[in-house]
Design a protein around this motif. Structure first.
Motif, short mmCIF file in Angstrom:
data_model
loop_
_atom_site.label_atom_id
_atom_site.label_comp_id
_atom_site.label_asym_id
_atom_site.label_seq_id
_atom_site.Cartn_x
_atom_site.Cartn_y
_atom_site.Cartn_z
N SER A 1 0.35 5.69 0.77
CA SER A 1 -0.36 6.51 1.74
C SER A 1 -1.62 7.10 1.13
CB SER A 1 0.55 7.64 2.24
OG SER A 1 0.89 8.50 1.17
N LYS B 1 -2.15 5.78 6.45
CA LYS B 1 -2.61 4.67 5.61
C LYS B 1 -4.11 4.51 5.82
CE LYS B 1 1.78 3.93 4.81
NZ LYS B 1 2.35 4.91 5.76
N GLN C 1 0.80 -1.21 0.00
CA GLN C 1 0.00 0.00 0.00
C GLN C 1 0.85 1.27 0.00
OE1 GLN C 1 -0.69 -0.17 4.81
NE2 GLN C 1 -2.45 0.34 3.60
N ARG D 1 4.64 6.13 0.15
CA ARG D 1 4.08 5.87 1.48
C ARG D 1 4.09 7.09 2.40
NH1 ARG D 1 3.61 0.41 2.58
NH2 ARG D 1 3.94 0.69 4.81
#
Length: 342
Positions: free
Chosen positions: A27, A161, A25, A243
């Motif tokens: 951000s 996140k 993932q 991120r």
């Protein structure tokens, strides 16, 4: 399908879902993470013909350390979630390919065990609010043979996140983080990332360790020059894998400005973020990078095949770079220049 392209799907079948999600993932809305690979794919080449490419040499040096291929392993955390031997397996796989690994300060493996693999390694560090915690980690890394210090400079706070379902912190196994710090000595506030850093921290890190200091997270030419003037041995063009600040520009777009700003200095330039092919590495080197770093692909390879998977990943990217060098008319990375880019 290339083995590298299948790695994330294969890893997803082996990792707990929250761990896989955490690894992949970005951000916030995931914009920067999603566009990283496409930014490298958009680059075009102007190959030169009638040049001798019968002998290709991929070797170079990075902050004074020889490597066989200009593809290094970037720092990532929770590697023991990917493989029981964690960072030791990542280092062993990297060393077998003749490369260098950057070890996260959050590592779940002791620096001594990583150093025992014989693979050259750099320490990635965050400066904590309580400098004593940082000093403890720096001293342990120096004692274990770290070759350089990489300061991650783009994290005064951790990028948010947007998780749904259990997070990685709810499923992580004990002992998979901060194996090189006596955590009981410090509070969460002590270990929070310092948000008051300036260029003078570069000199402090160099004086404390006696090692070259590289700054990771640079996306601007003026910041790169400030780092160089403060004594940085290198900068790593990085948006933290998408991120941190979502919407930060892709590293493929940031690299030329940084390389131009540092032309004529002794500060080396590196880049990470979205590099998935030998042609991507070729483009980065032509833009002025001395070497590239791969993060998520190394995690996927470690998850799927352990240390041999990491070796295979680096060897495959090296083979693709060899092929691309021949086709663009250059015999080694040092011969790559921006005029090869369209």
């Amino acid at each position: 399908m290339r083995w590298i392209d299948a790695l994330e799907e294969l890893a997803a079948g082996r990792l707990p879902e929250p761990v896989h999600r955490y690894f992949r993932q970005g951000s916030a809305g995931g914009i920067s993470a999603a566009e990283a690979v496409d930014a490298w794919n958009a680059i075009r080449f102007r190959p030169q013909v009638l040049t001798d490419v019968s002998q290709i040499d991929l070797s170079t040096t990075v902050a004074g350390t020889p490597v066989d291929v200009p593809v290094l392993v970037a720092p990532t955390t929770l590697q023991r979630q990917a493989d029981p031997d964690g960072e030791a397996a990542m280092a062993a796989g990297t060393g077998a390919a003749g490369s260098l690994v950057v070890v996260s300060s959050n590592a779940g493996t002791t620096f001594a065990d990583i150093g025992a693999t014989g693979t050259p390694w750099w320490l990635q560090i965050y400066v904590a609010r309580n400098r004593s915690a940082t000093i403890e980690m720096l001293d342990a890394a120096v004692a274990a043979g770290a070759r350089a210090v990489v300061l991650t400079a783009d994290t005064p706070v951790v990028g948010r996140k947007e998780d749904s379902g259990p997070t990685v912190w709810e499923v992580i196994q004990p002992g998979h983080l901060l194996a090189n710090l006596e955590e009981d000595k410090y509070t969460n506030e002590d270990l929070a990332k310092a948000d008051d850093l300036g260029p003078d921290v570069i000199g402090w890190l160099a004086e404390r360790t006696g090692l070259p200091v590289l700054i990771k997270g640079v996306l601007r030419g003026d910041d790169a020059l400030r780092c160089a003037e403060a004594g940085a041995a290198g900068v790593i063009v990085s948006n933290h894998g998408g991120r941190q600040l979502d919407g930060a520009i892709p590293t493929a777009r940031a690299l030329p400005e940084v390389a131009e700003a540092l032309a004529g200095t002794t500060t080396e330039v590196y880049v990470d973020g979205g590099l998935r092919r030998g042609e991507h590495v070729l483009a980065a080197l032509a833009m002025g990078a001395r070497a590239v770093l791969v993060g998520r692909p190394a995690l996927w390879a470690l998850s799927v095949e352990g240390a041999p998977g990491v070796t295979r990943l680096l060897n495959d990217l090296g083979a693709e770079l060899d092929h691309a060098l021949r086709l663009c008319g250059r015999a080694n990375p040092a011969a790559l220049t921006p005029d090869l880019l369209g």
